[in-house]
Scaffold this motif. Sequence first.
Motif, PDB file in Angstrom:
ATOM      1  N   PRO A  50      54.020  39.311  37.884  1.00  0.00           N
ATOM      2  CA  PRO A  50      55.040  38.361  38.319  1.00  0.00           C
ATOM      3  C   PRO A  50      54.911  37.938  39.781  1.00  0.00           C
ATOM      4  CG  PRO A  50      56.024  40.091  36.986  1.00  0.00           C
ATOM      5  CD  PRO A  50      54.618  40.512  37.254  1.00  0.00           C
ATOM      6  N   HIS A  51      54.181  38.711  40.591  1.00  0.00           N
ATOM      7  CA  HIS A  51      54.070  38.410  42.003  1.00  0.00           C
ATOM      8  C   HIS A  51      52.627  38.267  42.481  1.00  0.00           C
ATOM      9  CE1 HIS A  51      58.150  40.265  41.751  1.00  0.00           C
ATOM     10  NE2 HIS A  51      58.437  39.251  42.540  1.00  0.00           N
ATOM     11  N   LEU A  52      51.704  38.056  41.549  1.00  0.00           N
ATOM     12  CA  LEU A  52      50.297  37.917  41.928  1.00  0.00           C
ATOM     13  C   LEU A  52      49.622  36.922  40.994  1.00  0.00           C
ATOM     14  CD1 LEU A  52      48.453  39.189  44.105  1.00  0.00           C
ATOM     15  CD2 LEU A  52      47.672  40.803  42.358  1.00  0.00           C
ATOM     16  N   MET A  53      49.042  35.878  41.597  1.00  0.00           N
ATOM     17  CA  MET A  53      48.406  34.793  40.852  1.00  0.00           C
ATOM     18  C   MET A  53      46.926  34.732  41.205  1.00  0.00           C
ATOM     19  SD  MET A  53      49.683  32.335  38.836  1.00  0.00           S
ATOM     20  CE  MET A  53      48.952  30.949  37.959  1.00  0.00           C
ATOM     21  N   ARG A  54      46.075  34.646  40.193  1.00  0.00           N
ATOM     22  CA  ARG A  54      44.632  34.505  40.432  1.00  0.00           C
ATOM     23  C   ARG A  54      44.226  33.037  40.316  1.00  0.00           C
ATOM     24  NH1 ARG A  54      40.613  38.782  38.051  1.00  0.00           N
ATOM     25  NH2 ARG A  54      41.463  39.771  39.941  1.00  0.00           N
ATOM     26  N   VAL A  55      43.494  32.568  41.327  1.00  0.00           N
ATOM     27  CA  VAL A  55      42.972  31.206  41.324  1.00  0.00           C
ATOM     28  C   VAL A  55      41.465  31.290  41.536  1.00  0.00           C
ATOM     29  CG1 VAL A  55      43.025  28.941  42.421  1.00  0.00           C
ATOM     30  CG2 VAL A  55      45.124  30.297  42.279  1.00  0.00           C
ATOM     31  N   VAL A  56      40.707  30.690  40.632  1.00  0.00           N
ATOM     32  CA  VAL A  56      39.248  30.663  40.749  1.00  0.00           C
ATOM     33  C   VAL A  56      38.826  29.260  41.137  1.00  0.00           C
ATOM     34  CG1 VAL A  56      37.045  31.051  39.593  1.00  0.00           C
ATOM     35  CG2 VAL A  56      39.022  32.483  39.025  1.00  0.00           C
ATOM     36  N   LEU A  57      38.073  29.166  42.246  1.00  0.00           N
ATOM     37  CA  LEU A  57      37.623  27.885  42.785  1.00  0.00           C
ATOM     38  C   LEU A  57      36.120  27.744  42.604  1.00  0.00           C
ATOM     39  CD1 LEU A  57      39.542  28.083  46.195  1.00  0.00           C
ATOM     40  CD2 LEU A  57      40.272  26.840  44.151  1.00  0.00           C
ATOM     41  N   ILE A  97      46.541  35.599  44.954  1.00  0.00           N
ATOM     42  CA  ILE A  97      47.528  35.141  45.930  1.00  0.00           C
ATOM     43  C   ILE A  97      48.908  35.690  45.587  1.00  0.00           C
ATOM     44  CG2 ILE A  97      48.613  33.090  46.939  1.00  0.00           C
ATOM     45  CD1 ILE A  97      46.051  31.544  46.329  1.00  0.00           C
ATOM     46  N   ALA A  98      49.545  36.321  46.578  1.00  0.00           N
ATOM     47  CA  ALA A  98      50.886  36.864  46.386  1.00  0.00           C
ATOM     48  C   ALA A  98      51.891  35.728  46.217  1.00  0.00           C
ATOM     49  CB  ALA A  98      51.274  37.741  47.570  1.00  0.00           C
ATOM     50  N   VAL A  99      52.817  35.915  45.288  1.00  0.00           N
ATOM     51  CA  VAL A  99      53.818  34.906  44.958  1.00  0.00           C
ATOM     52  C   VAL A  99      55.199  35.491  45.193  1.00  0.00           C
ATOM     53  CG1 VAL A  99      54.788  33.472  43.125  1.00  0.00           C
ATOM     54  CG2 VAL A  99      52.312  33.812  43.260  1.00  0.00           C
ATOM     55  N   HIS A 100      56.026  34.760  45.934  1.00  0.00           N
ATOM     56  CA  HIS A 100      57.390  35.223  46.225  1.00  0.00           C
ATOM     57  C   HIS A 100      58.381  34.109  45.913  1.00  0.00           C
ATOM     58  CE1 HIS A 100      55.790  38.817  48.150  1.00  0.00           C
ATOM     59  NE2 HIS A 100      54.969  38.049  48.828  1.00  0.00           N
ATOM     60  N   GLY A 101      58.400  33.665  44.668  1.00  0.00           N
ATOM     61  CA  GLY A 101      59.326  32.619  44.262  1.00  0.00           C
ATOM     62  C   GLY A 101      59.054  31.325  44.994  1.00  0.00           C
ATOM     63  N   GLY A 103      57.381  48.207  37.720  1.00  0.00           N
ATOM     64  CA  GLY A 103      56.199  48.505  36.929  1.00  0.00           C
ATOM     65  C   GLY A 103      55.436  47.286  36.459  1.00  0.00           C
ATOM     66  N   HIS A 104      56.088  46.141  36.349  1.00  0.00           N
ATOM     67  CA  HIS A 104      55.401  44.930  35.915  1.00  0.00           C
ATOM     68  C   HIS A 104      54.391  44.426  36.949  1.00  0.00           C
ATOM     69  CE1 HIS A 104      59.156  44.813  33.463  1.00  0.00           C
ATOM     70  NE2 HIS A 104      58.292  44.451  32.524  1.00  0.00           N
ATOM     71  N   ASP A 105      54.483  44.940  38.174  1.00  0.00           N
ATOM     72  CA  ASP A 105      53.577  44.488  39.242  1.00  0.00           C
ATOM     73  C   ASP A 105      52.392  45.423  39.443  1.00  0.00           C
ATOM     74  OD1 ASP A 105      54.830  42.041  40.330  1.00  0.00           O
ATOM     75  OD2 ASP A 105      56.516  43.374  40.698  1.00  0.00           O
ATOM     76  N   GLU A 106      52.286  46.456  38.652  1.00  0.00           N
ATOM     77  CA  GLU A 106      51.132  47.345  38.756  1.00  0.00           C
ATOM     78  C   GLU A 106      49.909  46.680  38.133  1.00  0.00           C
ATOM     79  OE1 GLU A 106      52.033  51.151  37.103  1.00  0.00           O
ATOM     80  OE2 GLU A 106      53.911  51.374  38.223  1.00  0.00           O
ATOM     81  N   ILE A 107      48.741  46.922  38.733  1.00  0.00           N
ATOM     82  CA  ILE A 107      47.494  46.361  38.217  1.00  0.00           C
ATOM     83  C   ILE A 107      46.477  47.479  38.014  1.00  0.00           C
ATOM     84  CG2 ILE A 107      47.876  44.134  39.344  1.00  0.00           C
ATOM     85  CD1 ILE A 107      45.761  44.979  41.425  1.00  0.00           C
TER      86      ILE A 107
END
Length: 270
Positions: A13-20, A88-92, A162-166
Amino acid sequence: MYGEVIRTRVLTPHLMRVVLGGDGLAGFAAPQHADAYVNCFFLPAAARYGVPFEDAAVRELPREQRPYPRRITVRAWDESRRELTLDIAVHGDEGYAGRWAVAARPGDRLQMRGPAGGYRPDPDADSYLFVGDESALPAIAVCAESVPAGRPVQVVAEVHDGHDEIALDCPGELQVTWLHRSGVADPEHLLADVVAAMTLPAGVVSAFVHGEAAATRAVRRVLLADRLVDADDLSCSPYWRSGHDDEQWRAVKGAWVREVAAETFAAPAS
């Protein structure tokens, strides 16, 4: 230099992967550090230009039209495919980088400079300690992957829940402690309290402590005051500060870092 979005993926929920990818990354140099980052430039809504743009030209624009620079960790670089992965960290709705990552679609462009960095796990260290929150997880993941096989590795990671564990891959003997700040009234010392109670292996400990400013400072005090880690073996840096938006933190970060660096600690009582 710029990359074009190839694909995106929600990691937590707080981490997004972007591939360029794309021809705009033709000059990208392979990162030399585990905490390698690129300076990315996120365009404001008022921008009347696109990527690529000339640095000198946008510096002459009013503040509300100039791009916002943010340091983003290089999660991976595939030279053969010319693909750059950024987590990239996401904070709303807070933060230009997170909002851009959530909205990114294939074909979108992101301009950047770099990579740069300063830490790589010392291959001669006896063990490793990596500490941080969501903002440091991408770098911690790279650090964990970069240690020699068989060495002890301890990770202490603070996330919302726990939803933010990777999952973390590591050739060493990995032990991960996840801390959930959800429901914690004052999380500033959450990481430091756990680190203070840890037993680190004897010998040289190569340590990486990054994340929220007050939390990283508290961990630094524990490690140096208790002589758990030698200052020369410690990489400690604040990525952000609670109660400050990106621009407010950028304005005071230099003074904060100098103040923390000036702290000294007496030898612990025998």
